[in-house]
Design a protein around this motif. Structure first.
Motif, PDB file in Angstrom:
ATOM      1  N   CYS A 225       0.849  -1.098  -0.080  1.00 46.00           N
ATOM      2  CA  CYS A 225       0.064  -0.030  -0.055  1.00 46.00           C
ATOM      3  C   CYS A 225       0.703   1.260   0.201  1.00 46.00           C
ATOM      4  CB  CYS A 225      -0.981  -0.138   1.195  1.00 46.00           C
ATOM      5  SG  CYS A 225      -1.843   1.406   1.335  1.00 46.00           S
ATOM      6  N   HIS A 227       0.230   4.101   1.072  1.00 47.75           N
ATOM      7  CA  HIS A 227      -0.009   4.772   2.278  1.00 47.75           C
ATOM      8  C   HIS A 227       0.932   4.281   3.210  1.00 47.75           C
ATOM      9  CE1 HIS A 227      -1.810   5.705   6.357  1.00 47.75           C
ATOM     10  NE2 HIS A 227      -1.566   6.981   5.811  1.00 47.75           N
ATOM     11  N   LEU A 228       1.262   3.462   3.645  1.00 49.44           N
ATOM     12  CA  LEU A 228       2.009   2.996   5.038  1.00 49.44           C
ATOM     13  C   LEU A 228       2.549   1.484   4.817  1.00 49.44           C
ATOM     14  CD1 LEU A 228       0.961   4.802   7.995  1.00 49.44           C
ATOM     15  CD2 LEU A 228       3.000   5.264   6.794  1.00 49.44           C
ATOM     16  N   SER A 229       2.385   1.033   3.367  1.00 43.86           N
ATOM     17  CA  SER A 229       2.816  -0.434   3.080  1.00 43.86           C
ATOM     18  C   SER A 229       2.004  -1.309   3.536  1.00 43.86           C
ATOM     19  CB  SER A 229       4.330  -0.641   3.806  1.00 43.86           C
ATOM     20  OG  SER A 229       5.196   0.296   3.391  1.00 43.86           O
ATOM     21  N   GLY A 230       0.826  -1.233   3.777  1.00 45.45           N
ATOM     22  CA  GLY A 230      -0.322  -2.313   4.360  1.00 45.45           C
ATOM     23  C   GLY A 230      -0.188  -3.390   3.162  1.00 45.45           C
ATOM     24  N   CYS A 251      -7.392  -1.456   1.666  1.00 43.91           N
ATOM     25  CA  CYS A 251      -6.224  -1.792   2.729  1.00 43.91           C
ATOM     26  C   CYS A 251      -6.778  -2.140   3.771  1.00 43.91           C
ATOM     27  CB  CYS A 251      -5.346  -0.765   2.506  1.00 43.91           C
ATOM     28  SG  CYS A 251      -3.811  -1.080   3.803  1.00 43.91           S
ATOM     29  N   TRP A 253      -5.103  -2.050   6.694  1.00 47.60           N
ATOM     30  CA  TRP A 253      -4.615  -1.172   7.782  1.00 47.60           C
ATOM     31  C   TRP A 253      -5.318   0.088   8.122  1.00 47.60           C
ATOM     32  CZ3 TRP A 253       1.611  -1.649   7.442  1.00 47.60           C
ATOM     33  CH2 TRP A 253       1.814  -2.861   7.795  1.00 47.60           C
ATOM     34  N   HIS A 254      -5.627   0.957   7.092  1.00 47.36           N
ATOM     35  CA  HIS A 254      -6.174   2.137   7.182  1.00 47.36           C
ATOM     36  C   HIS A 254      -7.250   2.487   6.225  1.00 47.36           C
ATOM     37  CE1 HIS A 254      -1.926   2.826   8.641  1.00 47.36           C
ATOM     38  NE2 HIS A 254      -2.715   2.835   9.841  1.00 47.36           N
ATOM     39  N   ASP A 255      -7.840   1.444   5.419  1.00 47.47           N
ATOM     40  CA  ASP A 255      -9.035   1.393   4.578  1.00 47.47           C
ATOM     41  C   ASP A 255      -8.799   2.244   3.472  1.00 47.47           C
ATOM     42  OD1 ASP A 255     -11.267   0.390   3.964  1.00 47.47           O
ATOM     43  OD2 ASP A 255     -12.391   1.990   4.897  1.00 47.47           O
ATOM     44  N   SER A 256      -7.694   2.662   3.032  1.00 45.42           N
ATOM     45  CA  SER A 256      -7.498   3.256   1.619  1.00 45.42           C
ATOM     46  C   SER A 256      -8.011   2.427   0.550  1.00 45.42           C
ATOM     47  CB  SER A 256      -5.943   3.563   1.410  1.00 45.42           C
ATOM     48  OG  SER A 256      -5.418   4.534   2.273  1.00 45.42           O
ATOM     49  N   PRO A 269      -6.500   7.256   3.233  1.00 46.37           N
ATOM     50  CA  PRO A 269      -5.497   8.280   3.442  1.00 46.37           C
ATOM     51  C   PRO A 269      -4.635   8.266   2.403  1.00 46.37           C
ATOM     52  CG  PRO A 269      -5.400   6.519   5.116  1.00 46.37           C
ATOM     53  CD  PRO A 269      -6.629   6.217   4.649  1.00 46.37           C
TER      54      PRO A 269
HETATM   55  S1  FES Z   1      -1.350   1.124   4.994  1.00 44.09           S
HETATM   56 FE1  FES Z   1      -2.819   1.001   3.521  1.00 44.09          FE
HETATM   57  S2  FES Z   1      -4.230   2.478   4.126  1.00 44.09           S
HETATM   58 FE2  FES Z   1      -2.560   2.661   5.728  1.00 44.09          FE
END
Ligand code: FES
Length: 294
Positions: A225, A227-230, A251, A253-256, A269
């Motif tokens: 991902c 965003h933060l590698s999810g 995702c 982790w944070h639902d992107s 995000p």
């Molecule tokens: S790591 Fe995917 S939305 Fe944050």
């Protein structure tokens, strides 16, 4: 060369789990205040393609630095007061965007981000007091308060740099994917091995991929991902993300949410698109190619 003491202190802050109960409360307030997803996406910077917070921060910072310069120029009291006031008013959108990004970050980033926001809150308070003193005509104390505010906002900016560059909040976490996979077509699986309508994790040159089969068509993205590698391959298929006929992946982790066909960000995000692979089926084998790889 030794790192500055402040950097060592920030490293300690990253691991200060004592901050977590306060962080949970503040994050709950942020979630309660900013509810509409479209507003969240806007504040994250989804339409801009990168976080909005650093851009919005330019307004108060620029206004306050300018007022500090004018404070040393005789006869510029009114202009300087106006700049201080503009800076205080411009804090709200910048802080809102920052808090929305912060609420969808890792715990270590949240700890640093909390200290970053406190420094900026102190700066805003000092500039608010400086403005009031200017209205009262007390220029000497107003200027001193302004200088103290500038110190606090400088500290906040330094911590923000730590958050963005060392802790990589806001960066594209899949930027290096094209440099890690070899160019050209590569067989990664058999079409028959892919379940219909479900996400499947694959691998190419050690890089995780996520695939979605719909009939004889296969969409493949990097599974990292932006965003933060999810791990997107552990996310969910989304069919009602507002893009008719287009399957998306959320995702875990944070639902992107990203389009599986184009890799574009549908909801933050995340603000950067996923690397998207071209696909073809040759003798039952699914082959992928990443444009600009290598
Ligand atoms: S790591 Fe995917 S939305 Fe944050």
């Amino acid at each position: 060369m030794r790192e500055l003491t402040i950097v060592e202190a920030l490293t300690a802050v990253e691991n200060a789990s004592a901050l977590d109960p306060l962080i949970d409360r503040v994050a709950g307030v942020v979630d309660a205040v900013v509810r509409p997803r479209a507003l969240k996406d806007l504040l994250h910077g989804v339409p801009a393609g990168h976080p909005l917070h650093p851009v919005l921060v330019l307004v108060p910072t620029g206004a306050w630095i300018s007022s500090a310069v004018l404070d040393f120029v005789p006869g510029q009291e009114k202009a300087s007061r106006a700049l201080v006031g503009v800076g205080v008013l411009a804090v709200a959108p910048a802080a809102l965007a920052g808090f929305v990004d912060w609420a969808a970050s890792h715990e270590q980033q949240k700890r640093t981000g909390l200290v970053h926001s406190v420094a900026n809150l102190v700066a805003t308070g000092l500039y608010g007091a400086s403005y009031l003193q200017r209205v009262r005509g007390k220029q000497a104390s107003a200027k001193l308060l302004g200088l103290a505010g500038l110190g606090a906002v400088g500290l906040g900016g330094f911590i923000g740099g730590h958050l963005a560059y060392r802790q990589a909040l806001g960066a594209n976490h899949a930027e290096d994917v094209p440099h890690l996979v070899s160019p050209g077509w590569h067989a990664v699986t058999q079409l028959d091995a892919l379940p219909e309508g479900e996400l499947t994790g694959l691998e190419l040159d050690g890089q995780p991929l996520v695939a979605l089969r719909r009939g004889d068509e296969v969409d493949v993205l990097s599974s990292v991902c932006t965003h933060l590698s999810g791990p997107l391959s552990q996310g969910e298929v989304v069919l009602d993300a507002g893009r008719p006929g287009e399957a998306c992946v959320s995702c875990p982790w944070h639902d992107s949410v990203f389009s599986m066909r184009t890799g574009q960000v549908v909801h933050g995000p995340a603000t950067s698109p996923q690397p998207v692979f071209e696909t073809r089926v040759v003798d039952g084998a699914v082959e992928v190619r990443l444009p600009n790889a290598g």
